[in-house]
Design a protein around this motif. Structure first.
Motif, PDB file in Angstrom:
ATOM      1  N   VAL A 143       9.282  -0.502  -5.920  1.00  0.00           N
ATOM      2  CA  VAL A 143       9.807  -1.844  -6.110  1.00  0.00           C
ATOM      3  C   VAL A 143       9.344  -2.718  -4.944  1.00  0.00           C
ATOM      4  N   PHE A 144       8.941  -3.945  -5.224  1.00  0.00           N
ATOM      5  CA  PHE A 144       8.516  -4.877  -4.181  1.00  0.00           C
ATOM      6  C   PHE A 144       8.622  -6.305  -4.698  1.00  0.00           C
ATOM      7  N   ALA A 145       8.510  -7.268  -3.795  1.00  0.00           N
ATOM      8  CA  ALA A 145       8.557  -8.678  -4.166  1.00  0.00           C
ATOM      9  C   ALA A 145       7.165  -9.283  -4.071  1.00  0.00           C
ATOM     10  N   SER A 146       6.878 -10.248  -4.965  1.00  0.00           N
ATOM     11  CA  SER A 146       5.567 -10.900  -4.967  1.00  0.00           C
ATOM     12  C   SER A 146       5.690 -12.332  -5.464  1.00  0.00           C
ATOM     13  N   THR A 147       4.735 -13.153  -5.034  1.00  0.00           N
ATOM     14  CA  THR A 147       4.656 -14.553  -5.485  1.00  0.00           C
ATOM     15  C   THR A 147       3.576 -14.751  -6.539  1.00  0.00           C
ATOM     16  N   SER A 167       9.018 -18.618  -4.786  1.00  0.00           N
ATOM     17  CA  SER A 167       8.265 -17.973  -5.861  1.00  0.00           C
ATOM     18  C   SER A 167       8.341 -16.447  -5.810  1.00  0.00           C
ATOM     19  N   TYR A 168       9.052 -15.894  -4.826  1.00  0.00           N
ATOM     20  CA  TYR A 168       9.217 -14.438  -4.777  1.00  0.00           C
ATOM     21  C   TYR A 168      10.132 -13.956  -5.898  1.00  0.00           C
ATOM     22  N   ASP A 169       9.677 -12.965  -6.634  1.00  0.00           N
ATOM     23  CA  ASP A 169      10.514 -12.198  -7.545  1.00  0.00           C
ATOM     24  C   ASP A 169      10.262 -10.727  -7.301  1.00  0.00           C
ATOM     25  N   ILE A 170      11.129  -9.882  -7.834  1.00  0.00           N
ATOM     26  CA  ILE A 170      11.079  -8.451  -7.559  1.00  0.00           C
ATOM     27  C   ILE A 170      10.527  -7.708  -8.772  1.00  0.00           C
ATOM     28  N   TYR A 171       9.552  -6.839  -8.519  1.00  0.00           N
ATOM     29  CA  TYR A 171       8.832  -6.125  -9.574  1.00  0.00           C
ATOM     30  C   TYR A 171       8.869  -4.624  -9.305  1.00  0.00           C
ATOM     31  N   VAL A 172       8.552  -3.860 -10.344  1.00  0.00           N
ATOM     32  CA  VAL A 172       8.378  -2.410 -10.233  1.00  0.00           C
ATOM     33  C   VAL A 172       6.962  -2.075 -10.683  1.00  0.00           C
ATOM     34  N   ALA A 173       6.265  -1.268  -9.886  1.00  0.00           N
ATOM     35  CA  ALA A 173       4.902  -0.833 -10.231  1.00  0.00           C
ATOM     36  C   ALA A 173       4.802   0.669 -10.083  1.00  0.00           C
ATOM     37  N   ASP A 174       3.850   1.261 -10.820  1.00  0.00           N
ATOM     38  CA  ASP A 174       3.602   2.690 -10.651  1.00  0.00           C
ATOM     39  C   ASP A 174       2.597   2.903  -9.523  1.00  0.00           C
ATOM     40  N   LEU A 175       2.280   4.145  -9.212  1.00  0.00           N
ATOM     41  CA  LEU A 175       1.408   4.448  -8.079  1.00  0.00           C
ATOM     42  C   LEU A 175      -0.050   4.092  -8.327  1.00  0.00           C
ATOM     43  N   GLN A 176      -0.388   3.731  -9.557  1.00  0.00           N
ATOM     44  CA  GLN A 176      -1.735   3.246  -9.872  1.00  0.00           C
ATOM     45  C   GLN A 176      -1.813   1.726  -9.779  1.00  0.00           C
ATOM     46  N   ILE A 211      -1.068  -0.923  -4.074  1.00  0.00           N
ATOM     47  CA  ILE A 211      -0.186  -0.905  -5.230  1.00  0.00           C
ATOM     48  C   ILE A 211      -0.067  -2.291  -5.858  1.00  0.00           C
ATOM     49  N   SER A 212       0.063  -3.322  -5.033  1.00  0.00           N
ATOM     50  CA  SER A 212       0.162  -4.690  -5.560  1.00  0.00           C
ATOM     51  C   SER A 212      -1.194  -5.141  -6.091  1.00  0.00           C
ATOM     52  N   ASN A 213      -1.199  -6.232  -6.873  1.00  0.00           N
ATOM     53  CA  ASN A 213      -2.410  -6.643  -7.602  1.00  0.00           C
ATOM     54  C   ASN A 213      -3.348  -7.537  -6.799  1.00  0.00           C
ATOM     55  N   ASN A 214      -3.081  -7.720  -5.493  1.00  0.00           N
ATOM     56  CA  ASN A 214      -3.929  -8.520  -4.605  1.00  0.00           C
ATOM     57  C   ASN A 214      -3.911  -9.998  -4.975  1.00  0.00           C
ATOM     58  N   LEU A 215      -2.854 -10.421  -5.665  1.00  0.00           N
ATOM     59  CA  LEU A 215      -2.643 -11.833  -5.982  1.00  0.00           C
ATOM     60  C   LEU A 215      -1.360 -12.289  -5.308  1.00  0.00           C
ATOM     61  N   GLY A 216      -1.345 -13.537  -4.823  1.00  0.00           N
ATOM     62  CA  GLY A 216      -0.168 -14.030  -4.140  1.00  0.00           C
ATOM     63  C   GLY A 216       0.107 -13.246  -2.873  1.00  0.00           C
ATOM     64  N   ARG A 217       1.341 -13.305  -2.418  1.00  0.00           N
ATOM     65  CA  ARG A 217       1.789 -12.577  -1.232  1.00  0.00           C
ATOM     66  C   ARG A 217       2.920 -11.633  -1.626  1.00  0.00           C
ATOM     67  N   THR A 218       2.984 -10.485  -0.976  1.00  0.00           N
ATOM     68  CA  THR A 218       4.017  -9.505  -1.299  1.00  0.00           C
ATOM     69  C   THR A 218       4.856  -9.188  -0.065  1.00  0.00           C
ATOM     70  N   THR A 219       5.996  -8.560  -0.291  1.00  0.00           N
ATOM     71  CA  THR A 219       6.836  -8.136   0.820  1.00  0.00           C
ATOM     72  C   THR A 219       7.808  -7.069   0.361  1.00  0.00           C
ATOM     73  N   PHE A 230       0.833  -1.198   0.000  1.00  0.00           N
ATOM     74  CA  PHE A 230       0.000   0.000   0.000  1.00  0.00           C
ATOM     75  C   PHE A 230       0.869   1.249   0.000  1.00  0.00           C
ATOM     76  N   TYR A 231       0.303   2.312  -0.566  1.00  0.00           N
ATOM     77  CA  TYR A 231       0.966   3.611  -0.647  1.00  0.00           C
ATOM     78  C   TYR A 231       0.084   4.642   0.063  1.00  0.00           C
ATOM     79  N   PHE A 232       0.722   5.587   0.787  1.00  0.00           N
ATOM     80  CA  PHE A 232      -0.062   6.586   1.512  1.00  0.00           C
ATOM     81  C   PHE A 232       0.676   7.926   1.512  1.00  0.00           C
ATOM     82  N   ASP A 233      -0.074   8.989   1.251  1.00  0.00           N
ATOM     83  CA  ASP A 233       0.450  10.348   1.309  1.00  0.00           C
ATOM     84  C   ASP A 233       0.267  10.863   2.735  1.00  0.00           C
ATOM     85  N   LEU A 234       1.368  11.146   3.416  1.00  0.00           N
ATOM     86  CA  LEU A 234       1.313  11.540   4.819  1.00  0.00           C
ATOM     87  C   LEU A 234       0.567  12.851   5.040  1.00  0.00           C
ATOM     88  N   GLN A 235       0.427  13.659   4.016  1.00  0.00           N
ATOM     89  CA  GLN A 235      -0.310  14.913   4.157  1.00  0.00           C
ATOM     90  C   GLN A 235      -1.800  14.675   4.399  1.00  0.00           C
TER      91      GLN A 235
END
Length: 374
Positions: A129-133, A158-167, A109-117, A92-97
């Motif tokens: 950047v984050f990891a997901s299964t 099954s963890y690999d490292i991905y890059v996602a945008d804020l959408q 941010i992640s696609n709600n599939l598998g597990r992320t870290t 998840f992403y959050f604007d502190l303001q």
């Protein structure tokens, strides 16, 4: 990769005299009661002289590994909070303001599939950047069982490292090798990523260019190396590591690793140059010392440890010089404080804690103003 053992503050101006315990004369029971009202700086224990204006950001579930954006205005973190529509850890992403996540829901941010870290902002703060299964299985992988009463962490192959945008659109995959690839963090210089990988047969630290090219192994000793972060100037790396010493310990480590597991109950903090040279052990405390992060000066390390308590579940934050001297306790929760990170300007500290969870197992995110001198 994390462990959870298992506050409600408004974003307001700090009304206490930070570092002054005269306003905190209640006994422990009264302190817990006052935290439920979360007025002023009641989320701060009286001994926590380095913290002021402690505010709670999340209010349910397990929330951890919250890291600042390069501009210090946003955070990215992982959570399993069911009220946000997830079944296991997602990013998840959050604007502190916006204040806190009781008033404003964070963006997934992640696609709600598998597990992320282990998520982290890339330079420019528009990519994460984050990891997901998820490519191996859209379902959440099962949590590991306790083995003969031993607490273990899973290292899903099954963890690999991905890059996602804020959408939440995945724009690139950075790793594509068999075995565990996760725990990626980014240099403040914006040129390198450090991560943990099994590609050489053990859990070692690797460094790659920001686009995933030129991976290089920088640790080489048997045992788990992970949770690495660069120093503020990008010249050094701090990390946690287990170092099996006896033949029996090595045998157990390898047997667990063959099952995709590690036992994180004996770890110490290490520092090396960004290329892996000049490796040195910083802590010699025993038990579990982990979640390290550099102090803004680059001369100290803040980390989580249970070394001072007979209860293995009690973790607090400590700070120590790079040479292992000057150990100082920073937080005093009775259960769990971990995952500290300083903001880029050094004025804020974000961390995870069990404080103010109303007797549940929830681990929430907290942010505080950092007070350098007592």
């Amino acid at each position: 990769m994390k462990t959870y053992a298992v506050f409600s503050a408004l974003l307001a101006v700090c009304l206490c005299s930070c570092g002054d315990s005269r306003h905190h004369t209640q006994n422990t029971t009264q302190q817990q009661e006052s935290r439920s009202t979360a007025s002023h700086d009641s989320l701060r224990y009286p001994q926590e002289h380095h913290l002021c204006n402690v505010r709670q950001l999340t209010f349910g579930g397990n929330n951890a590994e919250a890291y600042f954006s390069f501009d210090g205005q946003k955070i990215v973190f992982q959570s399993d909070y069911a009220a946000w529509g997830v079944n296991c850890d997602q990013i998840f992403y959050f604007d502190l303001q916006q204040g806190n996540m009781k008033a404003h829901m964070p963006r997934r941010i992640s696609n709600n599939l598998g597990r992320t870290t282990c998520s982290y902002f890339l330079p420019g703060d528009s990519l994460i950047v984050f990891a997901s299964t998820f490519e191996a299985d859209s379902a959440c992988p099962p949590p590991p069982p306790r083995l003969k009463g031993k607490y273990v962490w899973p290292v899903y192959d099954s963890y690999d490292i991905y890059v996602a945008d804020l959408q939440g659109n995945i724009v690139k995959k950075l790793t594509n090798t068999p075995g565990y690839d996760a725990e990626a963090t980014v240099s403040p210089r914006g040129d390198k990523i450090v991560f943990t990988s099994m590609r050489s047969g053990d859990l070692e630290l690797w460094v790659m260019d920001i686009d995933g090219s030129n991976p290089k192994q920088i640790t080489h000793e048997p045992g788990y190396d992970g949770g690495a972060f660069f120093s503020p100037d990008g010249s050094k790396i701090v990390f946690r590591a287990s170092r099996p010493k006896t033949e029996a310990e090595m045998k157990e480590y390898k047997e667990l690793l063959a099952q995709g597991l590690v036992q994180p109950t004996e770890m110490e903090i290490f520092v090396c140059d960004a290329d892996g040279s000049n490796l040195q052990q910083v802590t010699h405390l025993g038990k579990a010392n982990w979640a390290p992060f550099f102090h803004p000066s680059g001369k100290k390390i803040i980390f989580s440890s249970n070394h001072a308590y007979p209860q293995s579940f009690r973790f607090n934050l400590y700070m120590i010089n790079l040479d292992g001297s000057g150990l100082e306790q920073i937080t005093y929760d009775s259960v769990f404080d971990a995952f500290p990170m300083f903001s880029p300007d050094g004025k804020k500290l974000i961390f995870s804690s069990n404080r103010n969870n109303q007797g549940t197992r929830d681990t929430n995110l907290f942010i505080a103003d950092w007070v350098e001198n007592n």
